[in-house]
Enzyme design. Structure first.
Site, PDB file in Angstrom:
ATOM      1  CG  ASP A   1      -1.979  -1.037   1.188  1.00 16.24           C
ATOM      2  OD1 ASP A   1      -2.315  -1.489   0.076  1.00 16.24           O
ATOM      3  OD2 ASP A   1      -2.486  -1.418   2.257  1.00 16.24           O
TER       4      ASP A   1
ATOM      5  CE1 TYR B   1       4.124  -6.412   4.651  1.00 18.33           C
ATOM      6  CE2 TYR B   1       3.749  -8.677   5.384  1.00 18.33           C
ATOM      7  CZ  TYR B   1       3.703  -7.708   4.392  1.00 18.33           C
ATOM      8  OH  TYR B   1       3.239  -8.047   3.142  1.00 18.33           O
TER       9      TYR B   1
ATOM     10  CG  ASP C   1      -4.681   2.167   6.116  1.00 15.38           C
ATOM     11  OD1 ASP C   1      -5.309   3.240   6.029  1.00 15.38           O
ATOM     12  OD2 ASP C   1      -4.384   1.484   5.122  1.00 15.38           O
TER      13      ASP C   1
ATOM     14  NE  ARG D   1      -4.827  -2.588   3.810  1.00 11.29           N
ATOM     15  CZ  ARG D   1      -5.925  -2.629   3.059  1.00 11.29           C
ATOM     16  NH1 ARG D   1      -7.083  -2.216   3.563  1.00 11.29           N
ATOM     17  NH2 ARG D   1      -5.872  -3.055   1.822  1.00 11.29           N
TER      18      ARG D   1
END
Length: 289
Positions: free
Chosen positions: A39, A67, A81, A173
């Site tokens: 994203d 991540y 998010d 998210r």
């Protein structure tokens, strides 16, 4: 012609498509694709495949990803998010110990409902297109695997840093949203950095500025056969065998069963192939037609 793999440290506010478009100009090559979309708000490892190497993208998509994420408790947004519209805000009552305890329920094989703001298609329409029109439709949960989920530290009363090692198809998210739901106060993703993808890490990544500064940007490319370094090498003799493989034929060879990196007599990487019961069949070819 440029052929190989470039591991980019994607900057914030760039789409993965933006990165590909920029590299097409820098490398003067139209055949460029990436593995694992990030994203715009996210940064970090974006493996980019150039020229003939684009044929390896499908293999890269299968690999696990890592991540570093910041979970913000007390806030729920429509995109899950902080770039989205805030739907609700609640006081934070969860402690660091409470967060740690809840994480246990998200480790291992779990089901995750994909967010509306995603590129998943339903009846030819991407979900985010429907979401932007104010529509929400039922989504079936999908199986994912969270191999490792670690609470690194608490940055503030609302923000907690997590490390996540997960399978393909995992929405971080959504993971933050679901953790917030489990804690009863709601949650959203406040920051995201991908540290590993497709077998590559940040240590191998370069920035777009570094690529642009190179007199010969193609010199940064990793050879595509290195991506399959875990498989043994099979060197073909010059002549009929190589010609047959190039024409898509099956070779009869005396070699143990398994997956091989196949090279010509001149050591040109030709294909990833499968040997079974004395027959070698191409999985994916990488030579220039």
């Amino acid at each position: 012609m440029a052929n190989g793999i470039l591991v980019i440290d994607k900057p914030a506010d760039w789409t993965s498509h933006d990165v590909v478009a920029k590299l097409r100009g820098l490398l003067h090559e139209r055949r460029i694709g990436h593995a694992g979309t990030l994203d715009p708000m996210a940064t970090g490892v974006l493996p980019v495949f150039v020229g003939r190497a684009t044929r390896a993208v499908e293999f890269a998509a299968e690999r696990e990803k890592e991540y570093l994420a910041t979970l913000r408790l007390g806030t729920v947004t429509d995109t899950q998010d902080i770039t989205g519209t805030v739907l609700s805000s609640q006081p934070i009552t969860a402690t660091k110990e409470a967060v740690e305890e809840v994480l246990g329920g998200f480790r291992g094989d779990i089901q995750q409902i994909p967010p509306m703001y995603s590129a998943i298609k339903r009846e030819g329409k991407k979900l985010y297109e429907l979401a932007r029109r104010g529509q929400e439709i039922e989504r079936d949960p999908r199986p994912i695997t969270i191999y490792e989920l670690e609470l690194l530290d608490q940055r503030s009363p609302t923000d907690f840093n997590l490390r996540v090692l997960c399978s393909k198809g995992t929405y971080i998210r959504t993971l933050c949203h679901d953790i917030g739901q489990a804690l009863g106060c709601g949650g959203t993703l406040a920051a995201l950095r991908r540290t590993k993808s497709a077998g590559f890490s940040l240590q191998e990544a370069v920035t777009l500025e570094e690529v642009a500064a190179r007199e010969d940007p193609a010199s940064l490319l990793l050879p595509v056969d290195a991506y399959f370094a875990g498989h043994p090498i099979l060197l073909l003799k010059e002549g009929a065998a190589e010609k047959r493989l190039r024409n898509g034929g099956v070779l009869t060879l005396d070699a143990p069963d398994g997956t091989y990196r196949v090279y010509s007599a001149q050591k040109e990487f030709l294909a990833l192939a499968r040997q079974e019961r004395g027959r070698l069949t191409t999985i994916k070819s990488f030579f220039e037609v």
